[in-house]
Design a protein around this motif. Structure first.
Motif, PDB file in Angstrom:
ATOM      1  N   GLU A   1      -1.618 -11.998 -29.103  1.00 26.77           N
ATOM      2  CA  GLU A   1      -1.528 -13.321 -29.968  1.00 26.77           C
ATOM      3  C   GLU A   1      -1.222 -12.452 -31.525  1.00 26.77           C
ATOM      4  O   GLU A   1      -0.639 -12.419 -32.244  1.00 26.77           O
ATOM      5  N   GLU A   2      -1.465 -11.148 -31.553  1.00 25.17           N
ATOM      6  CA  GLU A   2      -1.692 -10.180 -32.743  1.00 25.17           C
ATOM      7  C   GLU A   2      -0.661  -9.487 -32.410  1.00 25.17           C
ATOM      8  O   GLU A   2      -0.312  -9.247 -33.766  1.00 25.17           O
ATOM      9  N   GLY A   3       0.525  -9.921 -31.844  1.00 27.77           N
ATOM     10  CA  GLY A   3       1.343  -8.871 -31.748  1.00 27.77           C
ATOM     11  C   GLY A   3       1.367  -7.312 -30.982  1.00 27.77           C
ATOM     12  O   GLY A   3       2.296  -7.028 -30.649  1.00 27.77           O
ATOM     13  N   ASN A   4       0.269  -7.075 -31.054  1.00 29.75           N
ATOM     14  CA  ASN A   4      -0.287  -6.268 -29.802  1.00 29.75           C
ATOM     15  C   ASN A   4       0.316  -6.146 -28.650  1.00 29.75           C
ATOM     16  O   ASN A   4       0.221  -6.563 -27.823  1.00 29.75           O
ATOM     17  N   VAL A   5       0.952  -4.640 -28.026  1.00 30.46           N
ATOM     18  CA  VAL A   5       1.525  -4.166 -26.632  1.00 30.46           C
ATOM     19  C   VAL A   5      -0.001  -4.057 -25.549  1.00 30.46           C
ATOM     20  O   VAL A   5      -0.281  -2.692 -25.583  1.00 30.46           O
ATOM     21  N   VAL A   6      -0.134  -5.376 -24.639  1.00 29.10           N
ATOM     22  CA  VAL A   6      -1.141  -4.718 -24.235  1.00 29.10           C
ATOM     23  C   VAL A   6      -0.635  -4.696 -22.415  1.00 29.10           C
ATOM     24  O   VAL A   6      -0.969  -3.872 -21.176  1.00 29.10           O
ATOM     25  N   ALA A   7       0.686  -4.285 -21.928  1.00 34.27           N
ATOM     26  CA  ALA A   7       0.701  -4.630 -20.572  1.00 34.27           C
ATOM     27  C   ALA A   7       3.073  -3.706 -20.780  1.00 34.27           C
ATOM     28  O   ALA A   7       3.880  -4.700 -21.561  1.00 34.27           O
ATOM     29  N   LYS A   8       2.993  -2.576 -20.298  1.00 36.23           N
ATOM     30  CA  LYS A   8       5.030  -2.835 -20.378  1.00 36.23           C
ATOM     31  C   LYS A   8       5.182  -2.055 -18.746  1.00 36.23           C
ATOM     32  O   LYS A   8       4.631  -1.458 -18.110  1.00 36.23           O
ATOM     33  N   THR A   9       6.690  -2.593 -18.839  1.00 34.86           N
ATOM     34  CA  THR A   9       6.911  -2.108 -17.233  1.00 34.86           C
ATOM     35  C   THR A   9       8.425  -1.990 -17.361  1.00 34.86           C
ATOM     36  O   THR A   9       8.685  -2.530 -18.285  1.00 34.86           O
ATOM     37  N   SER A  10       9.333  -1.379 -16.451  1.00 32.36           N
ATOM     38  CA  SER A  10      10.832  -1.414 -16.403  1.00 32.36           C
ATOM     39  C   SER A  10      11.246  -2.307 -15.347  1.00 32.36           C
ATOM     40  O   SER A  10      12.196  -1.819 -14.412  1.00 32.36           O
ATOM     41  N   ASP A  11       9.913  -2.714 -14.203  1.00 31.13           N
ATOM     42  CA  ASP A  11      10.298  -3.574 -13.113  1.00 31.13           C
ATOM     43  C   ASP A  11      10.656  -4.686 -13.336  1.00 31.13           C
ATOM     44  O   ASP A  11      10.076  -5.609 -14.364  1.00 31.13           O
ATOM     45  N   LEU A  12      11.758  -5.905 -12.568  1.00 30.76           N
ATOM     46  CA  LEU A  12      12.058  -7.143 -12.930  1.00 30.76           C
ATOM     47  C   LEU A  12      10.663  -7.392 -12.067  1.00 30.76           C
ATOM     48  O   LEU A  12      11.896  -9.066 -11.991  1.00 30.76           O
ATOM     49  N   LYS A  13      10.423  -7.215 -11.593  1.00 28.00           N
ATOM     50  CA  LYS A  13       9.670  -8.015  -9.914  1.00 28.00           C
ATOM     51  C   LYS A  13       8.207  -6.827 -10.207  1.00 28.00           C
ATOM     52  O   LYS A  13       8.202  -5.572  -9.724  1.00 28.00           O
ATOM     53  N   GLY A  14       7.230  -7.705 -10.596  1.00 30.56           N
ATOM     54  CA  GLY A  14       5.801  -6.773 -10.377  1.00 30.56           C
ATOM     55  C   GLY A  14       4.568  -7.571 -10.047  1.00 30.56           C
ATOM     56  O   GLY A  14       4.458  -8.907 -10.411  1.00 30.56           O
ATOM     57  N   LYS A  15       3.974  -7.093 -10.763  1.00 33.40           N
ATOM     58  CA  LYS A  15       2.362  -7.225 -11.187  1.00 33.40           C
ATOM     59  C   LYS A  15       2.045  -6.595 -12.461  1.00 33.40           C
ATOM     60  O   LYS A  15       2.049  -5.486 -12.859  1.00 33.40           O
ATOM     61  N   MET A  16       1.917  -7.588 -13.393  1.00 33.35           N
ATOM     62  CA  MET A  16       1.384  -6.940 -15.114  1.00 33.35           C
ATOM     63  C   MET A  16      -0.432  -6.688 -15.315  1.00 33.35           C
ATOM     64  O   MET A  16      -0.883  -7.818 -14.618  1.00 33.35           O
ATOM     65  N   VAL A  17      -1.110  -6.400 -15.258  1.00 33.33           N
ATOM     66  CA  VAL A  17      -2.564  -6.382 -15.389  1.00 33.33           C
ATOM     67  C   VAL A  17      -2.916  -6.068 -16.531  1.00 33.33           C
ATOM     68  O   VAL A  17      -1.963  -4.830 -17.605  1.00 33.33           O
ATOM     69  N   VAL A  18      -3.633  -7.243 -17.266  1.00 28.01           N
ATOM     70  CA  VAL A  18      -4.090  -6.953 -18.998  1.00 28.01           C
ATOM     71  C   VAL A  18      -6.126  -6.778 -18.517  1.00 28.01           C
ATOM     72  O   VAL A  18      -6.189  -7.637 -18.031  1.00 28.01           O
ATOM     73  N   LYS A  19      -6.489  -5.724 -18.789  1.00 34.12           N
ATOM     74  CA  LYS A  19      -7.178  -5.180 -19.396  1.00 34.12           C
ATOM     75  C   LYS A  19      -8.352  -6.782 -19.927  1.00 34.12           C
ATOM     76  O   LYS A  19      -7.749  -7.137 -21.082  1.00 34.12           O
TER      77      LYS A  19
END
Ligand code: BDP
Length: 582
Positions: free
Chosen positions: A225-243
């Motif tokens: 919500e502060e605009g900090n990027v917390v995960a990044k990828t270039s795959d169109l399908k997958g899984k992001m993990v937010v610590k």
């Protein structure tokens, strides 16, 4: 189906405002006389979005059964012509046929869900004309469910139709939600599905991005919500993990922004990380039990009928917060996307319902047999569930799908019908529980084994044992224990209420008085508090609302906790006290 957004590559033009409008004098007059071919003549003015019924002083327009026509001009900027152009209706109730510059563009059946079509082949730069034919006719292949019959020719015009329906809200019609033209690049992001999970303190976002055309490399980020990027990828399908994620919670919403750039296209989707589960006695949000406090509502107000009204919707959410509610059901049809977005942002839990209402209370007809509900109804029911799922699948606020309200589930054929309906929604969504909102009693109902939560509408001392407040506690506790013993599933009291005319005071209480409404809720709530498998209470209804004429209806349904003008009746203060301390 993605909601249209604006950014540096996507533009949106909103076609709200005053449109030309004309009612047909006989059924199909507009098509016979080709009203779409040239600008409408002898039209009146009509606001969009709004129901048309209560705008004018003409009773024949309010009660019209059949088609009406809307039309307006719009401009396409020259530099839009190399983009993909889409015309999108938030909802048109209940049938729409859309023409652009005299040529048919698309049609849609179902009055509470969006539809869209590509415009490129139909428009030119500069001025264009859109014409929309709208019908309010409901038959047994429609949701809501109704019957059309010939009107009595002794006092009606030959061929005139009459609408029969047994759902308890006025059959408002018109262009009810915003009309938008939006642009995308020719190759574009077509759809996104997000399913979230929780692993300890971490949030998991399973996502799937669908493209139309090969767009090249993707850049996908998730920002807090502060605009900090917390995960990044270039795959169109997958899984992001937010610590150490912030979870979306009841009345404590937290929304990440999933930002997708592929080729020339760019789309941003708000994402709330949360889980929802049902156990034998509880609903668990993020693994913690949650008790639903809230209402069955309606999209309904003076003058505008069911037309989207931002001021009204913000007021409603303010009242929900004031009274201590945390949830509502979209009785008895999908509400606007704007309302769902507010619920996401403000942390309200929503039971999302399709317009399968009116499939009951036909004294002279069986419902789930040929001649009434048939294969076409079932197909439309499934299509509507698909459309609702496609529209709302990514909303964290949606914690449950409701497949119907008060269908006659005591009939043998209802079993096959609801088995197919339940299987269908489960095939689309494996994460959310499903419910069928019930009126039929525990001995008679034949479909509850198909659902995860028992949503029960009960009106003891109103529709049964009228005036006998003392009947409520024994009847309700006895009945609810029977349901629980039979199914071992949590119960939501999904509707209960009495009509109360604001300002009518009587001691001792009489029916229709504000005091009776208070006594009624006190007794019901005492019973609910003594059933530990009850996981929620939804009062009927949030506000008074308009219905068709009926001897049990005095200027509509008065079961609101608030008036139709959104002011509190006395009971609101009693409920506020309960909910802010419960
Ligand atoms: C319930 C219906 C609801 C009605 C309510 C009532 O689900 O639509 O408005 O009764 O009669 O049975 O007030």
């Amino acid at each position: 189906m993605l909601f249209p957004i604006e950014n540096e590559v996507r533009q949106v033009k909103i076609l709200n405002g005053i449109w030309k409008f004309k009612k047909e004098d006989w059924l199909d007059q507009g098509v016979e006389e080709k009203w779409f071919e040239a600008p409408l003549v002898n039209s009146i003015e009509m606001p969009v979005p709004a129901s048309y019924n209560d705008i004018t002083t003409d009773r024949t327009l309010r009660d019209h059964v059949g088609w009406v026509w809307y039309e307006r001009d719009f401009a396409i900027p020259a530099d839009w012509m190399d983009k993909r152009l889409v015309l999108r209706f938030g909802s048109v109730t209940h049938h729409a046929v859309v023409y652009i510059n005299g040529k048919k563009l698309t049609q849609h059946k179902g009055g509470f869900l969006p539809f869209e079509a590509e415009l490129n082949e139909y428009v030119k730069p500069g001025k264009n004309r859109v014409t929309v034919a709208v019908s309010n006719m409901l038959d047994s292949t429609c949701l809501p469910f109704g019957f059309i019959k010939d009107a009595d020719a002794t006092y009606c015009r030959e061929g005139e139709k009459e609408q029969e329906y047994q759902f308890d809200f006025f059959n408002y019609s018109g262009i009810h939600r915003p009309v938008r033209i939006y642009t995308t690049p020719k190759r574009y992001i077509k759809d996104i599905t997000v399913i979230t999970d929780i692993a300890g303190k971490d949030g998991i976002i399973n996502y799937d991005i669908i493209m139309e055309g090969d767009l090249g490399d993707a850049e996908i980020t998730l920002a807090d919500e502060e605009g900090n990027v917390v995960a990044k990828t270039s795959d169109l399908k997958g899984k992001m993990v937010v610590k150490n994620a912030c979870f979306w919670d009841v009345r404590a919403a937290y929304l990440y922004q999933l930002d997708i750039r592929v080729g020339e296209d760019h789309y941003t989707l708000p994402v709330g990380i949360r889980t929802i589960e049902v156990t034998e006695k509880q609903i668990l949000l993020n693994g913690k039990p949650v008790y639903l406090k809230g209402f069955g509502k309606h999209e309904d107000s003076d003058i505008k009928g069911k037309g989207l009204d931002d001021a009204l919707n913000v007021r409603d959410f303010e009242l929900l917060k004031w009274i201590g509610a945390n949830s509502f059901r979209t009785s008895h049809y999908p509400y606007s996307e704007e309302i769902m977005q507010m619920a996401d942002r403000q942390g309200f839990l929503v039971i999302d319902e399709v317009p399968a209402v009116g499939m009951n209370f036909w004294p002279d007809r069986v419902v789930f047999e040929k001649g009434a509900v048939d294969e076409e109804t079932l197909k439309h029911h499934k299509d509507t569930l698909t459309e609702l799922y496609q529209r709302d699948k990514n909303h964290p606020c949606v914690i449950m799908w409701s497949v119907a309200n008060e269908a006659r589930t005591s009939e043998e054929n209802a079993v096959q019908y609801f088995t197919e309906v339940a299987n269908h929604i489960r095939s689309l969504d494996k994460t959310r529980p499903i419910a069928n909102v019930m009126v039929v009693g525990v001995e008679l109902d034949k479909v509850s084994h198909l659902f995860d939560v028992l949503c029960i509408n009960r009106y003891y001392s109103w529709y049964y044992d009228l005036g006998k407040i003392e009947s409520i506690y024994p009847r309700l506790t006895t009945e609810f224990h029977k349901w629980y013993e039979k199914y071992q599933k949590p119960i939501i009291m999904s509707e209960y209420g009495t009509d109360a005319i604001a300002g009518l005071h009587k001691l001792p209480e009489v029916i229709f008085s504000e005091e009776y409404q208070i006594e009624y809720y006190n007794e019901n709530n005492r019973a609910l508090d003594d059933c530990d498998f009850v996981v929620g209470e939804h009062l009927w209804a949030f506000a008074d609302f308009m219905t068709s004429f009926g001897l049990k209806r005095f200027d509509g349904n008065k079961k609101g906790i608030f008036t139709r003008q959104r002011q509190p009746k006395s009971v609101a203060f009693v409920i506020k006290k309960r909910w802010t301390t419960k």
